[in-house]
Motif scaffolding. Structure first.
Motif, mmCIF file in Angstrom:
data_model
loop_
_atom_site.group_PDB
_atom_site.id
_atom_site.type_symbol
_atom_site.label_atom_id
_atom_site.label_comp_id
_atom_site.label_asym_id
_atom_site.label_seq_id
_atom_site.Cartn_x
_atom_site.Cartn_y
_atom_site.Cartn_z
ATOM 1 N N ARG A 143 -4.532 -17.055 -5.142
ATOM 2 C CA ARG A 143 -3.211 -16.529 -5.534
ATOM 3 C C ARG A 143 -3.073 -15.056 -5.145
ATOM 4 O O ARG A 143 -2.015 -14.610 -4.696
ATOM 5 N N ALA A 144 -4.141 -14.293 -5.304
ATOM 6 C CA ALA A 144 -4.104 -12.875 -4.909
ATOM 7 C C ALA A 144 -3.929 -12.777 -3.393
ATOM 8 O O ALA A 144 -3.199 -11.917 -2.884
ATOM 9 N N ARG A 145 -4.570 -13.675 -2.689
ATOM 10 C CA ARG A 145 -4.489 -13.687 -1.214
ATOM 11 C C ARG A 145 -3.038 -13.918 -0.758
ATOM 12 O O ARG A 145 -2.579 -13.328 0.218
ATOM 13 N N GLN A 146 -2.349 -14.809 -1.511
ATOM 14 C CA GLN A 146 -0.939 -15.079 -1.163
ATOM 15 C C GLN A 146 -0.106 -13.790 -1.223
ATOM 16 O O GLN A 146 0.706 -13.530 -0.336
ATOM 17 N N ALA A 147 -0.338 -13.002 -2.304
ATOM 18 C CA ALA A 147 0.425 -11.749 -2.453
ATOM 19 C C ALA A 147 0.073 -10.764 -1.334
ATOM 20 O O ALA A 147 0.935 -10.057 -0.818
ATOM 21 N N LEU A 148 -1.204 -10.744 -0.946
ATOM 22 C CA LEU A 148 -1.609 -9.870 0.163
ATOM 23 C C LEU A 148 -1.051 -10.382 1.488
ATOM 24 O O LEU A 148 -0.556 -9.608 2.315
ATOM 25 N N ASP A 149 -1.097 -11.708 1.688
ATOM 26 C CA ASP A 149 -0.585 -12.292 2.942
ATOM 27 C C ASP A 149 0.910 -12.043 3.103
ATOM 28 O O ASP A 149 1.393 -11.782 4.201
ATOM 29 N N ARG A 150 1.665 -12.141 1.981
ATOM 30 C CA ARG A 150 3.115 -11.862 2.069
ATOM 31 C C ARG A 150 3.339 -10.432 2.539
ATOM 32 O O ARG A 150 4.220 -10.150 3.332
ATOM 33 N N MET A 151 2.509 -9.517 2.014
ATOM 34 C CA MET A 151 2.627 -8.119 2.446
ATOM 35 C C MET A 151 2.299 -7.991 3.936
ATOM 36 O O MET A 151 3.014 -7.308 4.678
ATOM 37 N N LEU A 152 1.232 -8.675 4.372
ATOM 38 C CA LEU A 152 0.814 -8.554 5.771
ATOM 39 C C LEU A 152 1.839 -9.165 6.731
ATOM 40 O O LEU A 152 1.895 -8.802 7.904
ATOM 41 N N ALA A 153 2.671 -10.059 6.193
ATOM 42 C CA ALA A 153 3.702 -10.705 7.033
ATOM 43 C C ALA A 153 4.931 -9.811 7.216
ATOM 44 O O ALA A 153 5.778 -10.082 8.077
ATOM 45 N N VAL A 154 5.027 -8.742 6.421
ATOM 46 C CA VAL A 154 6.172 -7.819 6.581
ATOM 47 C C VAL A 154 5.983 -7.068 7.894
ATOM 48 O O VAL A 154 4.937 -6.433 8.100
ATOM 49 N N PRO A 155 6.985 -7.164 8.801
ATOM 50 C CA PRO A 155 6.787 -6.510 10.100
ATOM 51 C C PRO A 155 6.582 -5.007 9.959
ATOM 52 O O PRO A 155 7.215 -4.363 9.124
ATOM 53 N N ARG A 156 5.619 -4.480 10.761
ATOM 54 C CA ARG A 156 5.461 -3.020 10.810
ATOM 55 C C ARG A 156 6.467 -2.497 11.817
ATOM 56 O O ARG A 156 7.308 -3.245 12.263
ATOM 57 N N ASP A 157 6.341 -1.254 12.233
ATOM 58 C CA ASP A 157 7.340 -0.687 13.165
ATOM 59 C C ASP A 157 7.392 -1.438 14.471
ATOM 60 O O ASP A 157 6.402 -1.899 14.966
ATOM 61 N N THR A 160 0.876 -1.169 0.000
ATOM 62 C CA THR A 160 0.000 0.000 0.000
ATOM 63 C C THR A 160 0.914 1.220 0.000
ATOM 64 O O THR A 160 2.138 1.080 0.132
ATOM 65 N N SER A 161 0.308 2.404 -0.088
ATOM 66 C CA SER A 161 1.170 3.590 -0.040
ATOM 67 C C SER A 161 1.770 3.735 1.358
ATOM 68 O O SER A 161 2.801 4.376 1.533
ATOM 69 N N ALA A 162 1.137 3.116 2.368
ATOM 70 C CA ALA A 162 1.635 3.228 3.743
ATOM 71 C C ALA A 162 2.834 2.311 4.005
ATOM 72 O O ALA A 162 3.683 2.613 4.830
ATOM 73 N N ASN A 163 2.893 1.168 3.317
ATOM 74 C CA ASN A 163 3.973 0.213 3.654
ATOM 75 C C ASN A 163 4.904 -0.106 2.484
ATOM 76 O O ASN A 163 5.729 -1.020 2.582
ATOM 77 N N ALA A 164 4.787 0.638 1.370
ATOM 78 C CA ALA A 164 5.542 0.304 0.153
ATOM 79 C C ALA A 164 7.052 0.210 0.420
ATOM 80 O O ALA A 164 7.714 -0.729 -0.045
ATOM 81 N N LEU A 165 7.584 1.156 1.183
ATOM 82 C CA LEU A 165 9.032 1.155 1.421
ATOM 83 C C LEU A 165 9.451 -0.091 2.216
ATOM 84 O O LEU A 165 10.443 -0.743 1.895
ATOM 85 N N LYS A 166 8.664 -0.417 3.243
ATOM 86 C CA LYS A 166 8.986 -1.603 4.065
ATOM 87 C C LYS A 166 8.915 -2.873 3.227
ATOM 88 O O LYS A 166 9.745 -3.769 3.356
ATOM 89 N N VAL A 167 7.908 -2.950 2.368
ATOM 90 C CA VAL A 167 7.750 -4.134 1.517
ATOM 91 C C VAL A 167 8.961 -4.271 0.599
ATOM 92 O O VAL A 167 9.558 -5.342 0.477
ATOM 93 N N VAL A 168 9.344 -3.169 -0.036
ATOM 94 C CA VAL A 168 10.489 -3.179 -0.954
ATOM 95 C C VAL A 168 11.764 -3.580 -0.207
ATOM 96 O O VAL A 168 12.553 -4.410 -0.674
ATOM 97 N N LYS A 169 11.954 -3.017 0.978
ATOM 98 C CA LYS A 169 13.152 -3.326 1.764
ATOM 99 C C LYS A 169 13.161 -4.773 2.234
ATOM 100 O O LYS A 169 14.225 -5.331 2.498
ATOM 101 N N SER A 170 11.973 -5.378 2.376
ATOM 102 C CA SER A 170 11.904 -6.755 2.893
ATOM 103 C C SER A 170 12.370 -7.780 1.849
ATOM 104 O O SER A 170 12.621 -8.932 2.179
ATOM 105 N N LEU A 171 12.479 -7.355 0.586
ATOM 106 C CA LEU A 171 12.855 -8.302 -0.468
ATOM 107 C C LEU A 171 14.376 -8.331 -0.630
ATOM 108 O O LEU A 171 15.002 -7.271 -0.720
ATOM 109 N N PRO A 172 14.968 -9.537 -0.680
ATOM 110 C CA PRO A 172 16.428 -9.599 -0.783
ATOM 111 C C PRO A 172 16.957 -9.222 -2.173
ATOM 112 O O PRO A 172 18.107 -8.795 -2.304
ATOM 113 N N GLU A 173 16.101 -9.341 -3.198
ATOM 114 C CA GLU A 173 16.566 -9.100 -4.567
ATOM 115 C C GLU A 173 16.951 -7.630 -4.775
ATOM 116 O O GLU A 173 16.345 -6.735 -4.197
ATOM 117 N N GLU A 174 17.942 -7.415 -5.657
ATOM 118 C CA GLU A 174 18.380 -6.040 -5.947
ATOM 119 C C GLU A 174 17.497 -5.375 -6.990
ATOM 120 O O GLU A 174 17.398 -4.162 -7.069
#
Ligand code: 13P
Ligand code: SF4
Length: 303
Positions: A289-303, A126-140
């Protein structure tokens, strides 16, 4: 309370329904909603309730998110013609083609997208967690769809990553020009300028703070400043003014009206409850399949 509102309240009780309204909805719709909020927060709240029916006053992709997260509930979108032009700018076929050209590169998809596009993605944001999501991915290297402005805004904070952007955008936020913002700043030199990262980069560059709609409520509530120029859809002013009666909020540009967000009227809500339609549903294979993509996002720790 007028007759329409009374009837809506009766039918909500009768059908064990919950009324959700996005932060950009018309004032009178937000006023009677059980829950108001940003697109994802609304779906998550709705999934937690024991309501049997969700009346989603928002746009199509938001009702789909509710259907993805609440498969056991009936999701109604009072105006089925309320779409999001940005979400429509990316198709599953187009995304697959991009993925073929960049094999193995993970796809980060903004929630402003169809369920089918989410189903072809690795993770949502989301616009609220985009940076955290991007940072959570190991790929460059990452594919970011569909919002080029949110993508480029996030990219500024992670210079170590390479982005492949989809050139989608929000027509409402892109209508706000640098000139309009500078004019408002000149008229109100004592005000802070807050905008949504869906704005064009040259507009976001002028902001004291860029954040999601939910971020704006927090920022304006806790800031010691008394005056704010607001750079997002006009509907946000309703709750900002309600929650902060001692502060002044000025819309950055009269162009900040999303025609789709303004479609839903109280009469549409009443009609949806009387007919229990139009229903928004997502085919089960796509939903999972869409739920999986949402669940991965929800698993990214917030602050
Ligand atoms: P939020 O995710 O902040 O609710 O924004 C949705 C939207 O449509 C922004 O234009
Ligand atoms: Fe879509 Fe922009 Fe309207 Fe949000 S404001 S629903 S991104 S067109």
């Amino acid at each position: 309370m007028n007759d329409t509102v009374k009837e809506i309240k009766n039918l909500l009780k009768q059908h064990k329904a919950v009324l959700l309204a996005h932060n950009y909805m018309r004032d009178e719709v937000q006023e009677i909603a059980d829950i108001t909020g940003d697109s994802l927060a609304l779906s998550m709240e709705a999934a937690k309730t024991d309501a049997e029916v969700i009346v989603f006053c928002g746009v199509h992709f938001m009702a789909e998110s509710a259907a993805i997260l609440s498969p056991d509930k009936k999701v109604l979108l009072p105006r089925p013609d309320a779409g999001c032009p940005m979400a429509d700018m990316v198709t599953p076929e187009g995304l697959e083609e991009l993925k073929r050209r960049h094999p193995g590169v993970p796809v980060v998809t903004y929630v402003n997208s169809s369920a089918e596009v989410k189903a072809h993605s690795d993770i949502c944001c989301t616009s609220a967690n985009a940076l955290k999501v991007v940072k959570s991915l190991p790929e460059e290297e990452l594919i970011f769809v569909p919002d080029r402005n949110l993508g480029r805004y996030v990219a500024r904070f992670v210079p170590e990553k390479r982005f492949i952007f989809w050139e989608g955008y929000c027509p409402t936020h892109e209508r706000m020009t640098v000139e309009a913002v500078l004019r408002k700043k000149a008229e109100h030199p004592d005000a802070l300028f807050i905008c949504h990262p869906e704005c064009a980069p040259e507009v976001t560059a002028l902001a004291d703070h860029a954040c999601s709609t939910s971020g704006m409520y927090n920022y304006c509530r806790t800031s010691p400043a008394k005056k704010f120029i607001i750079g997002t859809e006009a509907g946000i002013l309703y709750k900002l003014r309600l929650e902060n009666p001692d502060k002044e909020f000025i819309l950055a540009s009269p162009a900040l009206l999303c025609p789709n967000m303004k479609l839903t009227s109280l009469e549409d809500v009443l009609h949806a409850l009387q007919t229990l339609s139009p229903v928004v549903s997502v085919p089960e294979d796509i939903r999972l399949r869409a739920r999986q993509a949402l669940d991965r996002m929800l698993a990214v720790p917030r602050d």
